[in-house]
Scaffold this active site. Structure first.
Site, short mmCIF file in Angstrom:
data_model
loop_
_atom_site.label_atom_id
_atom_site.label_comp_id
_atom_site.label_asym_id
_atom_site.label_seq_id
_atom_site.Cartn_x
_atom_site.Cartn_y
_atom_site.Cartn_z
N ALA A 13 0.83 -1.20 0.00
CA ALA A 13 0.00 0.00 0.00
C ALA A 13 0.87 1.26 0.00
O ALA A 13 0.66 2.17 -0.81
CB ALA A 13 -0.92 -0.01 1.22
N GLU A 36 10.35 2.52 6.54
CA GLU A 36 10.02 1.09 6.64
C GLU A 36 10.89 0.51 7.74
O GLU A 36 12.11 0.61 7.70
CB GLU A 36 10.30 0.38 5.30
CG GLU A 36 10.34 -1.13 5.36
CD GLU A 36 9.10 -1.77 5.98
OE1 GLU A 36 7.98 -1.44 5.57
OE2 GLU A 36 9.27 -2.61 6.91
N CYS A 46 2.88 -12.67 0.24
CA CYS A 46 2.09 -13.81 -0.25
C CYS A 46 3.00 -14.96 -0.71
O CYS A 46 2.60 -16.11 -0.74
CB CYS A 46 1.20 -13.39 -1.42
SG CYS A 46 0.38 -11.82 -1.16
N ASN A 309 -2.71 -3.06 -2.81
CA ASN A 309 -2.11 -2.44 -4.00
C ASN A 309 -3.06 -1.43 -4.65
O ASN A 309 -2.65 -0.34 -5.03
CB ASN A 309 -1.72 -3.52 -5.02
CG ASN A 309 -0.39 -4.16 -4.65
OD1 ASN A 309 0.65 -3.53 -4.75
ND2 ASN A 309 -0.42 -5.39 -4.18
N TRP A 438 -20.51 -27.10 -21.94
CA TRP A 438 -21.14 -26.28 -20.89
C TRP A 438 -20.09 -26.11 -19.80
O TRP A 438 -19.83 -27.04 -19.04
CB TRP A 438 -22.38 -26.97 -20.32
CG TRP A 438 -23.60 -26.85 -21.17
CD1 TRP A 438 -24.00 -27.69 -22.15
CD2 TRP A 438 -24.57 -25.79 -21.11
NE1 TRP A 438 -25.15 -27.23 -22.73
CE2 TRP A 438 -25.54 -26.07 -22.10
CE3 TRP A 438 -24.72 -24.65 -20.34
CZ2 TRP A 438 -26.64 -25.25 -22.33
CZ3 TRP A 438 -25.82 -23.83 -20.56
CH2 TRP A 438 -26.76 -24.13 -21.55
N ARG A 446 -27.03 -22.38 -14.37
CA ARG A 446 -28.30 -22.98 -14.80
C ARG A 446 -29.00 -23.65 -13.61
O ARG A 446 -30.19 -23.47 -13.40
CB ARG A 446 -28.01 -24.02 -15.89
CG ARG A 446 -29.24 -24.49 -16.62
CD ARG A 446 -28.87 -25.37 -17.78
NE ARG A 446 -28.33 -26.66 -17.32
CZ ARG A 446 -27.52 -27.44 -18.05
NH1 ARG A 446 -27.14 -27.06 -19.25
NH2 ARG A 446 -27.10 -28.59 -17.58
C1 LIG Z 1 2.03 -15.60 4.33
C2 LIG Z 1 1.10 -14.64 3.66
C3 LIG Z 1 0.44 -15.02 2.50
C4 LIG Z 1 -0.42 -14.13 1.86
N1 LIG Z 1 -1.05 -14.52 0.70
C5 LIG Z 1 -1.86 -13.65 0.07
C6 LIG Z 1 -2.47 -14.01 -1.18
O1 LIG Z 1 -2.26 -15.12 -1.69
N2 LIG Z 1 -3.28 -13.10 -1.78
C7 LIG Z 1 -3.52 -11.87 -1.25
O2 LIG Z 1 -4.24 -11.06 -1.85
N3 LIG Z 1 -2.93 -11.49 -0.07
C8 LIG Z 1 -2.12 -12.35 0.58
N4 LIG Z 1 -1.52 -11.98 1.76
C9 LIG Z 1 -1.83 -10.66 2.35
C10 LIG Z 1 -0.96 -9.56 1.76
O3 LIG Z 1 0.38 -9.91 1.86
C11 LIG Z 1 -1.24 -8.27 2.53
O4 LIG Z 1 -2.61 -7.98 2.42
C12 LIG Z 1 -0.44 -7.11 1.98
O5 LIG Z 1 0.93 -7.33 2.14
C13 LIG Z 1 -0.83 -5.83 2.73
O6 LIG Z 1 -0.05 -4.78 2.28
P1 LIG Z 1 0.17 -3.50 3.20
O7 LIG Z 1 1.10 -2.61 2.48
O8 LIG Z 1 -1.15 -2.97 3.63
O9 LIG Z 1 0.82 -4.08 4.53
P2 LIG Z 1 2.20 -4.86 4.71
O10 LIG Z 1 2.54 -5.66 3.54
O11 LIG Z 1 2.09 -5.56 6.03
O12 LIG Z 1 3.24 -3.69 4.83
C14 LIG Z 1 3.24 -2.81 5.91
C15 LIG Z 1 4.69 -2.42 6.14
O13 LIG Z 1 4.71 -1.40 7.13
C16 LIG Z 1 5.85 -1.60 7.95
N5 LIG Z 1 5.57 -0.91 9.22
C17 LIG Z 1 4.59 -1.19 10.10
N6 LIG Z 1 4.63 -0.30 11.11
C18 LIG Z 1 5.64 0.55 10.85
C19 LIG Z 1 6.16 1.67 11.54
N7 LIG Z 1 5.65 2.09 12.68
N8 LIG Z 1 7.21 2.33 10.98
C20 LIG Z 1 7.76 1.91 9.80
N9 LIG Z 1 7.30 0.84 9.13
C21 LIG Z 1 6.24 0.17 9.66
C22 LIG Z 1 5.96 -3.10 8.07
O14 LIG Z 1 7.27 -3.49 8.39
C23 LIG Z 1 5.54 -3.55 6.67
O15 LIG Z 1 6.64 -3.76 5.82
C24 LIG Z 1 -0.64 -12.85 2.42
C25 LIG Z 1 0.02 -12.46 3.59
C26 LIG Z 1 0.88 -13.34 4.20
C27 LIG Z 1 1.59 -12.92 5.46
#
Ligand SMILES: Cc1cc2nc3c(=O)[nH]c(=O)nc-3n(C[C@H](O)[C@H](O)[C@H](O)COP(=O)(O)OP(=O)(O)OC[C@H]3O[C@@H](n4cnc5c(N)ncnc54)[C@H](O)[C@@H]3O)c2cc1C
Length: 458
Positions: A13, A36, A46, A309, A438, A446
């Site tokens: 995100a 980060e 994932c 994303n 089908w 259906r």
């Molecule tokens: C094992 C696993 C499998 C998954 N499989 C799927 C899948 O198949 N399909 C799917 O759609 N989703 C899947 N997900 C979920 C997906 O990975 C998450 O929904 C996605 O990564 C969320 O993105 P984000 O940026 O919101 O959070 P994150 O990816 O968690 O990123 C947040 C970041 O913020 C950082 N952070 C947090 N607090 C602070 C702070 N105070 N200061 C600085 N940095 C900080 C963290 O270190 C982290 O890197 C899976 C997740 C896991 C763990």
């Protein structure tokens, strides 16, 4: 005057927001600093289970954009920097440089809060012991893999049979470890109806994983501060060299709460369709925010990379001076257990009831290719359609290779509020190597249509 955007969280995100904003506004108009706390940016959480299993060979393959690549793109990424406070009135964040061990303040004009989620940790004795792992960020995966590579681990207990728990369980099984999954529900992955969940349970046990269902964790036994066993509510003791938490996640919102950024009823950060929080100049996206379910109207936190994303992109476009919205979710998800593919979209039976829908169901068994064509595999499709209107409310698919991605047809249909009757008329592709004449999608539509008609006549 040059404005400054600060991003908290360097994954899906946060970095989508940063990249989109950068695309639209040059550095002499908008400075972007992203903090980060981990070592990596823009990684695929994932993919962690597949790296642990060895399907993906290196950690580096999970990283789609490194900090250096982001910097080359004009985003000042600082890894191993944790934001420890937000001062909304003073327009600054308090940052801890984890390696240098010093704190400093960083001013902002706009802020993107994208801290993701944290694994649920039940409040039981021993939960904080060594050897108990939650898996959320890449560094968690690295730590878990190091434990598994150490050779010390023979028995793994996964607490919680959600899709992440099962993916990790399968990865450990592929590494030839003894694996037990404990889950309170009657079938694993509770977001599926029990009739579909039964297939998942069979696939899990077929892998040689012990499945303990209808039972939860009551305590974790320890020796010298390290986990040695999981004790269940029914009194079973499951010996463990390693415990993995697979109980789901909750939004990582403490920093926001402390700063006074309002949450919504589900506990995620409240945002509007443009990903603006209720605080001027503060945006949020990803696992930490709540979304609107387009069918139930409910606000909920859905922690999926696909939403993170998209939401980050929306925030970034708006920050960049454009206009974009995130119109909500419909509960689409897909995973696999060994070679069993499972997928869902819309509402399950329980969710439909809670939302106040009255519905009929239809289930069909078919094949992924023409029945006579080599490689044809079984597929079961279950649909929920609203009584009378026949509007598609939910779909669940379970089957072998080629089954699960058919869910996207149903997801598109639900998104566009189509009835099962309308789906029945869709011009879907057909040739024997890809589908029966089908397609199972059409046969299910259906059957569901017939169920709607029979209900009207009754
Ligand atoms: C094992 C696993 C499998 C998954 N499989 C799927 C899948 O198949 N399909 C799917 O759609 N989703 C899947 N997900 C979920 C997906 O990975 C998450 O929904 C996605 O990564 C969320 O993105 P984000 O940026 O919101 O959070 P994150 O990816 O968690 O990123 C947040 C970041 O913020 C950082 N952070 C947090 N607090 C602070 C702070 N105070 N200061 C600085 N940095 C900080 C963290 O270190 C982290 O890197 C899976 C997740 C896991 C763990």
């Amino acid at each position: 005057m040059v404005e400054r955007l600060v991003v908290i969280g360097g994954d899906a995100a946060g970095m989508s927001a940063a990249s989109q904003a950068r695309k639209r506004r040059p550095a002499d108009d908008l400075q972007i600093v992203a903090f980060e706390r981990g070592r990596a940016t823009s990684y695929s959480a994932c993919g962690i289970p597949y790296w642990i299993a060895g399907t993906v060979k290196t950690e580096a393959e999970l990283i789609s954009r490194t900090p250096e690549q982001h910097r080359a793109n004009g985003i000042d990424v600082r890894i191993r920097h944790e934001v420890v406070g937000i001062d909304l009135a003073g327009r600054s964040v308090q940052v801890r440089d984890l390696d240098a061990g010093r704190d400093f303040a960083e001013p902002f004009d706009s802020l993107v809060y994208a801290t993701g989620s944290i694994p649920m940790r039940p409040p039981v004795e021993g939960i904080d012991a060594e050897g108990v792992y939650g898996v959320q960020v890449l560094d968690d995966g690295v730590a878990l893999r190091a434990e598994l590579d150490s050779g010390r681990v023979r028995r793994v207990v996964v607490v919680g049979g959600g899709y992440i728990g099962l993916e990790i369980a399968e990865a450990c099984r592929i590494r030839d470890l003894e694996v037990t999954v404990v889950d309170r529900s009657a079938t694993p992955v509770g977001t599926f109806d029990a009739d579909i969940g039964g297939f998942i349970a069979d696939a899990v046990t077929g892998l040689g994983i012990h499945l303990v269902l209808g039972d939860g964790v009551a305590a974790i036994e320890t020796k010298d501060g390290r986990a040695t066993a999981v004790v269940t509510a029914s009194g079973r003791t499951l010996p463990a060299d390693l415990v993995v938490l697979g109980l789901g996640v909750r939004p990582n919102v403490q920093l926001a709460v402390d700063a006074g950024i309002p949450l919504g009823p589900s506990g995620g950060i409240a945002v509007d369709r443009r990903m603006r929080t209720h605080v001027d100049g503060v945006w949020s996206a990803g696992d930490c925010v709540e979304s609107v379910h387009r069918l139930s109207g409910q606000r909920m936190v859905v922690a999926l990379g696909t939403h993170a994303n998209k939401q980050g992109r929306v925030a970034g476009i708006n920050l960049g001076g454009g206009y974009a919205t995130f119109p909500g979710v419909i509960g689409t998800a897909v995973t696999k257990v060994c070679n069993l593919e499972v997928a869902r979209t819309g509402l399950s039976e329980r969710e439909a009831e809670t939302a106040g829908y009255s519905y009929v169901t239809a289930s069909v068994d078919s094949t992924t290719r023409a029945g006579y064509f080599p490689g044809a595999k079984p597929i079961r499709v279950k649909l929920l359609a609203e009584r009378r209107s026949g509007r598609l409310l939910g779909a669940q698919i379970v089957g072998r290779e080629g089954a699960a991605k058919r869910i996207d047809v149903f997801a598109t249909a639900i998104w566009n509020e189509m009835s099962v009757d309308e789906i029945l008329s869709l011009d879907l592709s057909y040739a024997p190597p890809f589908a029966p004449v089908w397609d199972p999608v059409l046969i299910a539509a259906r059957k569901a249509f017939e169920a709607v008609e029979a209900d009207v006549r009754a």
